[in-house]
Every structure is written in structure tokens, then in C-alpha cells.
Design an enzyme around this catalytic site. Structure first.
Site, mmCIF file in Angstrom:
data_model
loop_
_atom_site.group_PDB
_atom_site.id
_atom_site.type_symbol
_atom_site.label_atom_id
_atom_site.label_comp_id
_atom_site.label_asym_id
_atom_site.label_seq_id
_atom_site.Cartn_x
_atom_site.Cartn_y
_atom_site.Cartn_z
ATOM 1 N N GLY A 71 38.770 38.467 58.897
ATOM 2 C CA GLY A 71 37.603 37.685 59.407
ATOM 3 C C GLY A 71 36.429 37.503 58.449
ATOM 4 N N THR A 72 36.157 38.658 57.897
ATOM 5 C CA THR A 72 35.399 38.777 56.611
ATOM 6 C C THR A 72 35.376 37.953 55.571
ATOM 7 O OG1 THR A 72 34.628 41.085 57.198
ATOM 8 C CG2 THR A 72 34.151 40.220 55.007
ATOM 9 N N THR A 241 49.683 36.094 46.787
ATOM 10 C CA THR A 241 50.935 35.894 47.472
ATOM 11 C C THR A 241 50.604 36.153 49.047
ATOM 12 O OG1 THR A 241 52.227 36.797 45.753
ATOM 13 C CG2 THR A 241 53.122 36.958 47.706
ATOM 14 N N CYS A 329 21.705 55.708 63.762
ATOM 15 C CA CYS A 329 22.482 56.877 63.343
ATOM 16 C C CYS A 329 23.901 56.871 63.553
ATOM 17 C CB CYS A 329 22.245 58.300 64.242
ATOM 18 S SG CYS A 329 20.350 58.442 64.721
#
Lengths: 399, 129
Positions: A71-72, A241, A329
Site C-alpha cells: 500500500g505504501t 519481475t 511512546c
């Protein structure tokens, strides 16, 4: 101990049927789709079948689907590739792009890269529920705007965006509109014609397909500049590919998602609504994040006051429950979720972010269990929290 | 591979000395919610030694483990000895902290130092009276 996976926005498990469909392509059917012999023929046939399956999922034509590695990658490709193509068309005069403030980093940082390349960027804000106002998009448009990108839904808070309304505005102004549908394609109905967009990203591991494969749909006739050069694969738009087994898996997952979607949505929505209503009943000082109704079927996201998300996550993990958090964090960069901050949440509250994303394997018993184990965890962390101590003292002192 | 050492996990899962001290001799507060972690240390001093140390922490697993181990390291020490507890010593005692968490969550020594400062300034004021 009971194992409850509630982090399906990170990745969904692979469906057994999908794995079965992929296996031959990790075995005897290992050919390269670009080759002209029978090994190549078998692989090519499989890739083209998957292209049909993905196209059907989103109401597109097969030839409009470009397979990518994630997706990135689809988002990077869309933002950079479409903007560069428009710039080339306008002989460099067109250089403004618009994206929402709550986009995935693969959209936001692609837009930031465009800035480095000389484009100008406008970030459109969201309201407290994370909704983009289409009128804000309209106001952000300029004569030299080449591209607008607003996500179909936000995976962190579940909010579904008014894509059709935004598309009406971009079309009136003859500006390309991309939507990141990674959180929605395969999960809720996505039809590119109904949405009215020009390009759309999706990813396999969001709907029980494999990781490492995604797709970008680009409407026929829309130009895009490739990010990867040097091959004829994907119509010359994405060299390299093909990852044949993963593409086959994506296709199978798309087919299954299309068939099972109504049943999946019904099931997920019931479980989600239990969390959304029961969790705030059991625990005081909890905020539901995202839109109360108009949200992804599997998304139940909260901020729990006075405690921090990573600590909750780890204590839940010790009880066999997998969740995620948008707290500073929890992030490797130690920054609170840009989505929660864009929605106007204060930093301390955003620290208490906890996100449950349900999947098709979850049951009512899972929800019972999570609610049961979460309560003592919250109590325990609050007993440790100086913020909670201040809050209770202020309460006792009559404020 | 888990991001935290076994020792961090132990102190996070079973933190020592959590809580407040009634009428403490010193209080030290560090951090703010923007950076993510807040720690409050309470100390009781007798004959220049830390007779009791307690803490409250808002923060991640590392921040809680840091607070816990600092309280353990400090208890029974003289004020001078306690001041020699550095973030590096704390991290070593915990068998390592994730690199990105070394600074943000490792505020225990600082909070303890502030509590000692608070004790000393109160004592000095008291002495002047």
C-alpha cells in the site's frame, strides 16, 4: 492463555484458501510472467486472473490495475507519479498538491518529497472526529493545483471520509483526485466509479491476503510517471519481475472479500459496537476517537485518560491480547499520532491511545475476555499515574 | 524479538515501590505529557540516608521500569551516593534500554535528584527559621 488478535489494521492473517491458491506459485509454477514459454504462460495467466479479481473488487477494468509491492508503494507511486505527470503536461507551471492532515505517512511524506522537488503543499485540516470538510478542499484549490489526495478511511480512528463529495469538487475543477483505500478496499464496498476518483491504492494484507503486495488503480487515460524504470511489466508502469505468488494471493483475497463482504461487515460491526459501548461503561474517563457512526466496521479506538498506551499494550500482550496505540511512546520516532493531534486531542490524552481492530476470526468471547482483562490493567496503571493522583485529589477537594 | 530486556520487563510487570509517601521529606517531579513521560519521586530521609523512596509514573514500559529500579537502587543510600546514580547506570542495571528510549524514559535519576534538592532546600529553610 486465550490468544486474542485485535491488531488487524497492522495486518490481517492469511486465509487458508488464499494460502492454498498461492502454494503452486511457490512450487512447480515458478515461471516469470514475461517469458514466452509455457512456464511463463502459466505465471502470466495467474497474474492476469488476479488482475481481474482485484478489478472486480473495486468496479474497475483489469487493465487499469497496477500491481505494486505494498500500500505504501501504491501511495508513493500515486502521489509522485501523478503529480510529476501533470507537471510535465503543464510544462512545469502546475505544482500545487493538496492532501489531508491525517493521511498515512506514505502519502504525507510523498507529498513532502514533492515539496523538495519544487511543488507546493496544502494540508487540509479535519474536525474533532477526523472528518475532512469538502469545502475546505475546495478552498485549498488553486489554478496550479494538480492533485488532491484524501484517504477513504483512516485506519487509526476508523473515520470514513466524504470521498464522493470531494470528487465532485475536484472534477468541477478538472483536478486529479487520488484516494488511499488501503483501510477500506476489501473491507467495505469500494467502487471507483461511485467514488468518482482518478486513482486508488489498496493492499493485500488488509483483507486476509499476503503481505508485500498492493495495487494502484489509475483511471484509463490518466498519465502517471513510473517510479521504477527498466521493464515492460505492468504495462511499463512498474518495472520488475512480478511477485507472482503474492499477486495470486491478493487476487484470491479480493474474490473472497467481494463474496463475503456483507457477512463480514455485519459480524465485525456487532463486535465493534460492543467495544464502543461497553468499554466506556466499564471504565471512566474514556474518549472514543473517530466518528461515532461513520467508521470502519472493525475499528474501535479510544483514548484512556491518565495512562499511556504502550504500557497498556504490553500488559494486554501479557494477557494474550494484541492491540496497538498511537501514543508517542509506542512510535519509534516517539511522536504522538499525527492523526489524533490533527483531531485536536491534547498530547496527554493522545498518550492514552488504544486501538482495537477486529478481524473475521474474532468472537463475542474475545470481546468478553478483553473487557475483563483491560479493566484491572487500566486500574493498575492509574494507581501508578501521577496524573490520575492529581485528578482524584482535585475531585476529593471539591475541585 | 521483544524490544525490552527481561529485567526491564520484570520491573515493568512487577514495579517496586509504587506509590506516594505521606508527609515526604522531598518530592521531585520531571517530564511533561508532551514528551510522553512524567515521574514523581517521593523520599523519606533519616540520618542523611534515603530511608524510603516511592514513585508515581505516567509513561511507557521503560519509564515504569526505570522508576522502579531507581527506587530500588536509591533506597538505603546516603544522599551523596544516591546523587551518583546516572541514567547510564540505570540503563546498565536494567540490562539495556532501547536506543530511542534512553533519553525520554530515563528520567528516574533526574526525578530522584530533584527530590533530594527539594529535601535539602526545605531543610535549609527550616534551619534558618
Amino acid at each position: 492463555m486465550r490468544q486474542v488478535y485485535l491488531d488487524n489494521s497492522a495486518t490481517t492473517p492469511l486465509l487458508p484458501e488464499v494460502r492454498e491458491a498461492m502454494l503452486p506459485y511457490l512450487g512447480e509454477l515458478f515461471g516469470n510472467p514475461s517469458c514466452l514459454h509455457s512456464w511463463g504462460d502459466a505465471a502470466r495467466e495467474a497474474v492476469e486472473r488476479a488482475r481481474e479479481q482485484v478489478a472486480q473488487l473495486i468496479g474497475a477494468e483489469a487493465e487499469e490495475i497496477i500491481f505494486t509491492g505494498s500500500g505504501t508503494e501504491s501511495n508513493n507511486f500515486a502521489i509522485k507519479g501523478l503529480a510529476l505527470a501533470q507537471q510535465a503536461k503543464g510544462k512545469g507551471k502546475h505544482k500545487h498538491v493538496v492532501v489531508s492532515a491525517i493521511e498515512h505517512f506514505s502519502v504525507l511524506y510523498s507529498a513532502r518529497t514533492l515539496e523538495k522537488w519544487g511543488f507546493e503543499l496544502t494540508l487540509v485540516p479535519v474536525d474533532k472526529y477526523g472528518v475532512v470538510d469538502p469545502e475546505d478542499v475546495r478552498r485549498s484549490l488553486r489554478k496550479d493545483t494538480v492533485l488532491v489526495s484524501v484517504m477513504h478511511a483512516n485506519a487509526e480512528v476508523g473515520t470514513i471520509e466524504p470521498i464522493q463529495e470531494i470528487a465532485r469538487i475536484t472534477r468541477e475543477n478538472n483536478i486529479l483526485f487520488h484516494t488511499d483505500a488501503v483501510a477500506t478496499a476489501g473491507t467495505i464496498p469500494v467502487d471507483v466509479k461511485e467514488l468518482g476518483v482518478d486513482a486508488l491504492s489498496l493492499a493485500g494484507n488488509q483483507f486476509y491476503g499476503p503481505k508485500g503486495v498492493g495495487a494502484l488503480w489509475v483511471r484509463k487515460g490518466v498519465r502517471i510517471i513510473p517510479l521504477l524504470d527498466g521493464g515492460v511489466q505492468e504495462g511499463g508502469r512498474r518495472a520488475g519481475t512480478e511477485n507472482v505468488p503474492a499477486i495470486v494471493g491478493l487476487g484470491k483475497a479480493a474474490e473472497l472479500a467481494r463474496m463475503d463482504m456483507p457477512a463480514r461487515i455485519k459480524r465485525l460491526t456487532l463486535l465493534r459496537d460492543r467495544l464502543l459501548t461497553e468499554l466506556p461503561q466499564k471504565i471512566d474517563r474514556v474518549v472514543v476517537t473517530g466518528h461515532p457512526q461513520n467508521r470502519l466496521p472493525g475499528n474501535a479506538s479510544f483514548c484512556i485518560e491518565f495512562i499511556e498506551g504502550e504500557a497498556m499494550l504490553m500488559l494486554l500482550n501479557s494477557q494474550g491480547v494484541a492491540v496497538t496505540s498511537g501514543s508517542a511512546c509506542t512510535s519509534r520516532a516517539l511522536k504522538a499520532s499525527h492523526v489524533l493531534l490533527a483531531m485536536g486531542l491534547p498530547h496527554a490524552l493522545a498518550q492514552g491511545s488504544i486501538l482495537f481492530t477486529l478481524g473475521i476470526d474474532n468472537t463475542d468471547e474475545d470481546i468478553d475476555y478483553v473487557l475483563e482483562v483491560l479493566l484491572p490493567i487500566v486500574d493498575r496503571l492509574r494507581q501508578m499515574s501521577p496524573l490520575y493522583a492529581k485528578f482524584t485529589k482535585a475531585g476529593k477537594g471539591g475541585k | 524479538m521483544p524490544i525490552y530486556s527481561e529485567k526491564v520487563m520484570d520491573h515493568f510487570m512487577n514495579p517496586r515501590n509504587v506509590g506516594e509517601i505521606e508527609n515526604p521529606d522531598g518530592i521531585g517531579e520531571v517530564g511533561n505529557p508532551v514528551c510522553g513521560d512524567m515521574m514523581t519521586f517521593y523520599i523519606k530521609v533519616k540520618d542523611n540516608r534515603l530511608e524510603d523512596v516511592k514513585f508515581k509514573t505516567f509513561g511507557c514500559g521503560a519509564a515504569i521500569a526505570v522508576s522502579s529500579i531507581v527506587s530500588e537502587m536509591a533506597k538505603g543510600k546516603t544522599l551523596e551516593e544516591a546523587r551518583k546514580i546516572t541514567p547510564q547506570l540505570v540503563a546498565d542495571e536494567l540490562e539495556g534500554l532501547p536506543k530511542n528510549k534512553f533519553h525520554c524514559s530515563n528520567l528516574g535519576a533526574q526525578a530522584l535528584g530533584k527530590a533530594i534538592d527539594d529535601y535539602l532546600s526545605k531543610k535549609n529553610k527550616g534551619g534558618k527559621k
